[in-house]
Design an enzyme around this catalytic site. Structure first.
Site, PDB file in Angstrom:
ATOM      1  N   ASP A  21       0.847  -1.195   0.000  1.00  0.00           N
ATOM      2  CA  ASP A  21       0.000   0.000   0.000  1.00  0.00           C
ATOM      3  C   ASP A  21       0.880   1.242   0.000  1.00  0.00           C
ATOM      4  O   ASP A  21       1.586   1.504   0.969  1.00  0.00           O
ATOM      5  CB  ASP A  21      -0.890  -0.051   1.253  1.00  0.00           C
ATOM      6  CG  ASP A  21      -1.572   1.284   1.551  1.00  0.00           C
ATOM      7  OD1 ASP A  21      -1.786   2.076   0.610  1.00  0.00           O
ATOM      8  OD2 ASP A  21      -1.894   1.510   2.738  1.00  0.00           O
ATOM      9  N   ASP A  25      -3.925   3.998   2.782  1.00  0.00           N
ATOM     10  CA  ASP A  25      -5.314   3.793   3.214  1.00  0.00           C
ATOM     11  C   ASP A  25      -5.540   2.362   3.725  1.00  0.00           C
ATOM     12  O   ASP A  25      -6.682   1.961   3.946  1.00  0.00           O
ATOM     13  CB  ASP A  25      -6.291   4.110   2.061  1.00  0.00           C
ATOM     14  CG  ASP A  25      -6.065   3.196   0.857  1.00  0.00           C
ATOM     15  OD1 ASP A  25      -5.097   2.391   0.884  1.00  0.00           O
ATOM     16  OD2 ASP A  25      -6.837   3.288  -0.108  1.00  0.00           O
ATOM     17  N   ASP A  29      -2.096  -1.147  -3.553  1.00  0.00           N
ATOM     18  CA  ASP A  29      -2.406  -0.383  -4.770  1.00  0.00           C
ATOM     19  C   ASP A  29      -1.289  -0.540  -5.804  1.00  0.00           C
ATOM     20  O   ASP A  29      -0.254  -1.155  -5.532  1.00  0.00           O
ATOM     21  CB  ASP A  29      -2.658   1.101  -4.432  1.00  0.00           C
ATOM     22  CG  ASP A  29      -1.595   1.661  -3.500  1.00  0.00           C
ATOM     23  OD1 ASP A  29      -0.411   1.362  -3.740  1.00  0.00           O
ATOM     24  OD2 ASP A  29      -1.938   2.371  -2.532  1.00  0.00           O
ATOM     25  N   ASP A 190     -10.553 -15.507 -15.811  1.00  0.00           N
ATOM     26  CA  ASP A 190     -11.332 -15.941 -14.653  1.00  0.00           C
ATOM     27  C   ASP A 190     -12.451 -16.902 -15.076  1.00  0.00           C
ATOM     28  O   ASP A 190     -13.135 -16.649 -16.079  1.00  0.00           O
ATOM     29  CB  ASP A 190     -11.941 -14.681 -14.004  1.00  0.00           C
ATOM     30  CG  ASP A 190     -12.540 -14.950 -12.651  1.00  0.00           C
ATOM     31  OD1 ASP A 190     -11.802 -15.393 -11.761  1.00  0.00           O
ATOM     32  OD2 ASP A 190     -13.761 -14.713 -12.477  1.00  0.00           O
ATOM     33  N   GLU A 244      -8.264 -20.041 -15.998  1.00  0.00           N
ATOM     34  CA  GLU A 244      -8.640 -20.656 -14.713  1.00  0.00           C
ATOM     35  C   GLU A 244      -9.681 -21.724 -15.043  1.00  0.00           C
ATOM     36  O   GLU A 244     -10.864 -21.449 -15.143  1.00  0.00           O
ATOM     37  CB  GLU A 244      -9.233 -19.629 -13.749  1.00  0.00           C
ATOM     38  CG  GLU A 244      -9.465 -20.242 -12.374  1.00  0.00           C
ATOM     39  CD  GLU A 244     -10.588 -19.621 -11.556  1.00  0.00           C
ATOM     40  OE1 GLU A 244     -10.657 -19.898 -10.351  1.00  0.00           O
ATOM     41  OE2 GLU A 244     -11.419 -18.874 -12.114  1.00  0.00           O
TER      42      GLU A 244
HETATM   43  C1  GLC Z   1     -12.434 -17.034  -9.687  1.00  0.00           C
HETATM   44  C2  GLC Z   1     -11.584 -16.135  -8.835  1.00  0.00           C
HETATM   45  C3  GLC Z   1     -12.265 -15.966  -7.517  1.00  0.00           C
HETATM   46  C4  GLC Z   1     -13.605 -15.321  -7.757  1.00  0.00           C
HETATM   47  C5  GLC Z   1     -14.438 -16.132  -8.750  1.00  0.00           C
HETATM   48  C6  GLC Z   1     -15.587 -15.350  -9.259  1.00  0.00           C
HETATM   49  O1  GLC Z   1     -12.523 -18.315  -9.173  1.00  0.00           O
HETATM   50  O2  GLC Z   1     -10.291 -16.638  -8.719  1.00  0.00           O
HETATM   51  O3  GLC Z   1     -11.503 -15.215  -6.623  1.00  0.00           O
HETATM   52  O4  GLC Z   1     -14.316 -15.237  -6.547  1.00  0.00           O
HETATM   53  O5  GLC Z   1     -13.679 -16.470  -9.873  1.00  0.00           O
HETATM   54  O6  GLC Z   1     -15.152 -14.323 -10.102  1.00  0.00           O
END
Ligand code: GLC
Length: 502
Positions: A21, A25, A29, A190, A244
């Site tokens: 950070d 705050d 960041d 994601d 992912e």
């Molecule tokens: C993926 C991300 C996770 C998030 C989910 C929904 O699994 O790694 O952190 O909560 O997607 O976007």
């Protein structure tokens, strides 16, 4: 053919809220990351992956994106982003950003319009629900004031897009272009096996996150990645994408990693394997047989940190095993993903007070599930509280750090030969130094039960998951160990890199 940079890259995941950070705050960041780039360069990684820093109401730590082309003021500005990319590149570090295509935030202008009855077909609105559950507990449907329901596989603040609508494709191609033009080297996608839902949205029996079902892994999703691949390939500089993808087996994973689709996919089977030589060997064999480009990962911002996982039966063994797993992972063919703080040996923080927790999983399960905050506690840079150097001045970080973080801080470990940080630095430096001599392939050597010996060119890696010390395979030199050898033997919970007798 030249080897693409990402094939053997070590990528460091930065959970932006919790890394460093600069603004004071209590929340990490982009400027904080920029200040710490020399640390990452010194650590010896090749690339960084930034979790979402886009404008967001933070219902799911930023995985609820309200504007795909901006920076949340909490994290800085587009200028900060550009400066970060420039400086990272100057230091020889590549930059990956997260793209969240399965859902937006409910605060996204498209969803706000949809609530007013405009462009509902960009999301999944229905008059009736089905039996699907949210991954975060509770139903996957929320009713709007006019009676229709919308689908959200995660929190209600994360409505799922309708990828059967061409406009959604065009929008995301444009979002990718936006960040490619700003110089990013690639994307982490994601929920990459989501996006498409089976036509008709049929009820499901089992809806686990990993299976091919009406909810996940629909064949149409591959068309999206073929479009994205064409776009990435049209830019210079080997831009890449890693998905992912939670799957049941390596063959299913391989469907995403193809010459005209994704470059890589996370190999969660490695992270899910228990502390067992047999289990590790099976994952290694299955992976190398199935995918042209392997990846390995032990921890990320969604799972219990591996030091804690490996210590479930024996808490004292967690750290030694975590270090041994690291040496093993870094000796495997392919690319490795590290998660911030694992180089310090950070454990999962299991005793966070309920009122500090922020993960929607904790709230939606009514406290039954702890959620993922325990692996997201801000990094301890220095010994001193209140924030251990995470924030400037006397600011408290957004999640409280336990007292044990002082001993695990960078300041405490730097230059201490047997510290976890120095173990990571040595391993990464040696991996880099040996890279030119090591073929992509792997061969197993005979080994005692509970132990793995494998070799790649001049390197042998030995891992002891058994219950007692074992003899080392034939070698000319001990290159690196995850913990001390005992009278020349490899103790349990230890790994070693050896130079092979030629
Ligand atoms: C993926 C991300 C996770 C998030 C989910 C929904 O699994 O790694 O952190 O909560 O997607 O976007």
């Amino acid at each position: 053919m030249d080897i693409p940079w990402w094939r053997d890259a070590v990528v460091y995941e930065i959970y932006v809220r919790s890394f460093a950070d600069a603004s004071g705050d209590g929340v990490g960041d982009l400027a904080g990351i920029r200040e710490r780039l020399p640390y990452l360069r010194r650590l010896g990684v090749d690339a960084i992956w930034l979790t979402p820093f886009y404008p967001s109401p933070m219902a799911d730590g930023g995985y609820d994106v309200a504007d795909y082309r901006g920076v949340d003021p909490m994290f800085g500005s587009l200028d900060d982003f550009d400066a970060l990319v420039t400086q990272a590149h100057e230091l020889g570090l590549r930059v990956l950003v997260d793209v969240v295509p399965n859902h937006s935030s409910s605060a996204h202008p498209w969803f706000q319009e949809a609530l007013r009855g405009v462009g509902r077909d960009r999301y999944i609105f229905r008059d009736h629900t089905n039996n699907w559950k949210s991954t975060f507990s509770g139903p996957a449907w929320t009713q709007t004031p006019d009676g229709q329901y919308y689908l959200h596989l995660f929190a209600p603040e994360q409505p799922d897009f309708n990828w059967r609508n061409r406009e959604v494709h065009e929008e995301f191609l444009d979002v990718l272009r936006f960040w490619l033009e700003r110089g990013v080297d690639g994307f982490r996608i994601d929920v990459a096996m989501g996006l498409y839902k089976a036509e008709g949205l049929p009820d499901v029996g089992d809806q686990s996150f990993t299976s091919v079902s009406p909810v996940w892994g629909q064949p149409e999703v591959h068309g999206v990645y073929r479009e994205w691949r064409r776009l990435l390939d049209s830019y210079p500089g080997e831009r890449m994408a890693v998905g992912e993808v939670w799957t049941d087996d390596a063959e299913d994973l391989a469907r995403y990693v193809r010459p005209d689709e994704l470059h890589q996919s996370f190999n969660f089977a490695w992270l899910e394997a228990p502390w067992s030589a047999t289990a590790f060997r099976k994952v290694i064999d299955d992976t190398l047989a199935a995918v042209p480009y392997a990846t390995w990962v032990l921890s990320n911002h969604d799972v219990v940190r591996h030091r804690t996982r490996y210590g479930t039966d024996d808490p004292g063994a967690g750290l030694a095993r975590a270090r041994a797993a690291l040496l093993t992972m870094l000796a495997l063919p392919g690319s490795a993903y590290l998660y911030q703080g694992e180089e310090l040996g950070l454990p999962e923080v299991t005793d966070l007070p309920d009122d500090a927790r922020q993960d929607p999983i904790f709230f939606r399960s009514k406290g039954e599930l702890p959620g993922r905050d325990g692996c997201r506690v801000p990094i301890p840079w220095t010994v001193d509280p209140p924030s251990h150097g995470f924030s400037p001045g006397g600011v408290e970080p957004w999640l409280p750090q336990p007292e044990s973080f002082a001993e695990l801080s960078v300041e405490k470990q730097e230059g201490v030969a047997d510290s976890t940080l120095e173990c990571y630095r040595r391993a990464l430096a040696l991996r880099r130094a040996l890279a030119g001599e090591i073929p992509y392939t792997l061969e197993w050597l005979d080994s005692p039960e509970g132990v793995l010996f494998f070799t790649r060119g001049p390197l042998i890696c030995a891992l002891n998951c058994g219950t007692g010390p074992v003899h080392l395979p034939e070698h000319t030199e001990v290159l690196l160990t995850s913990g001390p050898l005992k009278r020349g033997l490899l103790p349990q919970d230890t790994a070693v890199w050896l130079r092979r007798a030629s």
